[in-house]
Design an enzyme around this catalytic site. Structure first.
Site, PDB file in Angstrom:
ATOM      1  N   ASP A   1      -6.019   2.866  -1.597  1.00 11.05           N
ATOM      2  CA  ASP A   1      -4.735   2.247  -1.929  1.00 11.05           C
ATOM      3  C   ASP A   1      -4.806   1.604  -3.310  1.00 11.05           C
ATOM      4  O   ASP A   1      -5.893   1.406  -3.880  1.00 11.05           O
ATOM      5  CB  ASP A   1      -4.343   1.198  -0.873  1.00 11.05           C
TER       6      ASP A   1
ATOM      7  N   HIS B   1      -5.022   9.069  -3.191  1.00 11.52           N
ATOM      8  CA  HIS B   1      -4.130   8.145  -2.500  1.00 11.52           C
ATOM      9  C   HIS B   1      -4.110   8.368  -0.993  1.00 11.52           C
ATOM     10  O   HIS B   1      -3.466   7.594  -0.267  1.00 11.52           O
ATOM     11  CB  HIS B   1      -2.708   8.268  -3.059  1.00 11.52           C
TER      12      HIS B   1
END
Length: 491
Positions: free
Chosen positions: A465, A461
């Site tokens: 995304d 992350h």
């Protein structure tokens, strides 16, 4: 006590007692007829060389010793195996750089060795400089004459007396001078054989090996197990007493047990993976059309030339085709060159790792250049890696260089998995069990059976995304639901 003869005299004595004429003659045959090979034109110089652990590549800084193939005092030839080691990448066999006799082993089994550390000392045989040869040759000739005299004197008492004396001397002599094998092959076995031994709780020393130099093979283990199963079972009176079972109020105990080399490597790898902030994305794919295509291909294939198709090669190819549209997922995040300015290292070649269950534990071999392979080529490579993995013979090149990983947990069971990203990668995909479920047809009224599988993604992350991951997953799902669409996008 009479002093022991020199090692050279001992060698001569051993040559004397093995000659057939000792059985019929009171005195040994003239030594010069068969011992001339012990004379050298130049003097021998025994020196000790230290074998250090060399860099084995891929940034490996340390390894764990799985097993030694030699023991102190045993002879070793150049390029012969010294030991097997396990890094966080692969299991590697270390071979000797020298020929000679093992003088000292610096590390025991399961020890962790750093690159550059001394592993073994080997006594090798060399030649002295030309300036010293003449003087030493005279000394060596005098020593040889003395050794011959010692050997003949020991042989005076007749064949049996010499034999008894030689046996006594051999027991007291250094192990490296004994002419009988030192038993260094008694514990040799491949990792697959050792996994089988561990599974059945057997000691390798208890099993007679029929392989080369006494190596224990799988057949030896199975033969030993069959022999044991043929023995009569113990009577009830010989069964362990009920007192060995824990009582209801028994106190808990803990017994330490070392991690296996594969477990230790997984511990290090997964500990490093904890530095990656994961997020999970999961969806269900209807692979009915893929199941039908796979069944037709397997029915029409030639078993001698084409491998049996599983779902995995289609999934791997679908992931590779999706990476062409989302190359970010094939990149690596570099945070070490400049911690204040991390950067992405884009990688055009799709090296896809496949999580594989083996007798030695979980390993992740890598299929190289998937974007240049056909589905048949991928299937053949999976078959090759699987065979090597089951035999414990995967090399360092087979286990390194991965850019993204696929884990097919559905082969064992389970519908949903939350896979852990491998360090150096940005994503991993897990495939659950394929199952048949009722679904509504396109008309929304009738119900039909469908083959479905859950596909779960974990991504880094820090740079990936949720939207990008979802789009990538949708492309893979489309290829699996309509496998004919992969043909259009294949280059």
């Amino acid at each position: 006590m009479k002093p022991l003869p020199s090692p050279q005299a001992l060698r001569l004595l051993q040559g004397l007692i093995r000659r057939p004429c000792l059985a019929t003659r009171p005195r040994p045959c003239p030594p010069f007829l068969h011992l001339s090979k012990h004379f050298h034109a130049a003097a021998r110089l025994d020196r000790t060389e230290t074998h250090v652990l060399s860099d084995i590549g891929e940034g490996v800084k340390e390894v764990q010793i799985i097993q030694w193939f030699v023991e102190e005092g045993a002879p070793i030839e150049e390029w012969s195996p010294l030991c097997e080691v396990q890094s966080d990448k692969a299991s590697v066999e270390i071979t000797s750089k020298y020929s000679g006799v093992i003088k000292k082993i610096h590390f025991g089994q399961d020890a962790v060795v750093q690159v550059g550390d001394s592993m073994v000392d080997i006594e090798v045989e060399g030649e002295e400089g030309e300036g010293e040869v003449e003087d030493n040759a005279v000394q060596q000739q005098q020593q040889n004459s003395s050794d011959l005299a010692d050997a003949e004197q020991l042989a005076e008492g007749g064949g049996e007396a010499v034999r008894e004396e030689a046996e006594l001397l051999e027991e007291k002599a250094a192990p490296g001078l004994r002419s009988e094998p030192s038993g260094k092959h008694a514990s040799l076995a491949t990792p697959a054989v050792r996994g089988l031994l561990k599974e059945h709780g057997l000691a390798i020393e208890d099993i007679p090996g029929t392989g080369k130099d006494g190596r224990v093979l799988k057949e030896d283990v199975h033969r030993y197990l069959e022999k044991g199963s043929g023995q009569p079972s113990p009577s009830p009176s010989s069964a362990p007493p009920a007192a060995t079972r824990p009582e209801v109020d028994a106190k808990q105990t803990e017994t330490p047990q070392k991690l296996t080399p594969v477990q230790a490597a997984m511990f290090k790898s997964m500990t490093a993976s904890l530095n990656i902030p994961h997020f999970l994305y999961s969806d269900t794919a209807d692979i009915t059309n893929l199941a039908l295509m796979r069944a037709k291909l397997n029915a029409a294939r030639n078993p001698e030339t084409a491998p049996k198709y599983t779902y995995l090669p289609f999934i791997i190819k679908a992931v590779s085709l999706a990476l062409n549209k989302y190359p970010l997922l094939n990149a690596r995040l570099d945070v070490t060159t400049d911690p204040k300015k991390p950067q992405l290292l884009m990688r055009p070649v799709h090296n896809i790792g496949i999580a594989m269950d083996t007798p030695n534990g979980l390993i992740v071999p890598v299929i190289k250049a998937v974007n240049a392979r056909s589905i048949t080529s991928i299937s053949q490579e999976i078959q090759r890696l699987s065979q090597l993995g089951q035999a414990g013979k995967l090399g360092n090149n087979d286990l390194t260089g991965g850019t993204i990983t696929v884990t097919n947990i559905g082969n064992i069971g389970g519908e949903v998995v939350a896979p852990v990203i491998v360090e150096g990668q940005l994503a991993i995909v897990g495939v659950g069990k394929v199952k048949t479920v009722p679904v509504f047809a396109d008309d929304g009224l009738t119900v039909k059976p469908a083959q479905v599988a859950n596909i779960s993604w974990s991504a880094d992350h820090r740079v990936v995304d949720g939207a990008t991951m979802a789009r990538m997953a949708q492309v893979v799902q489309k290829y699996l639901e309509e496998p004919s669409s992969m043909l259009v996008d294949m280059s």
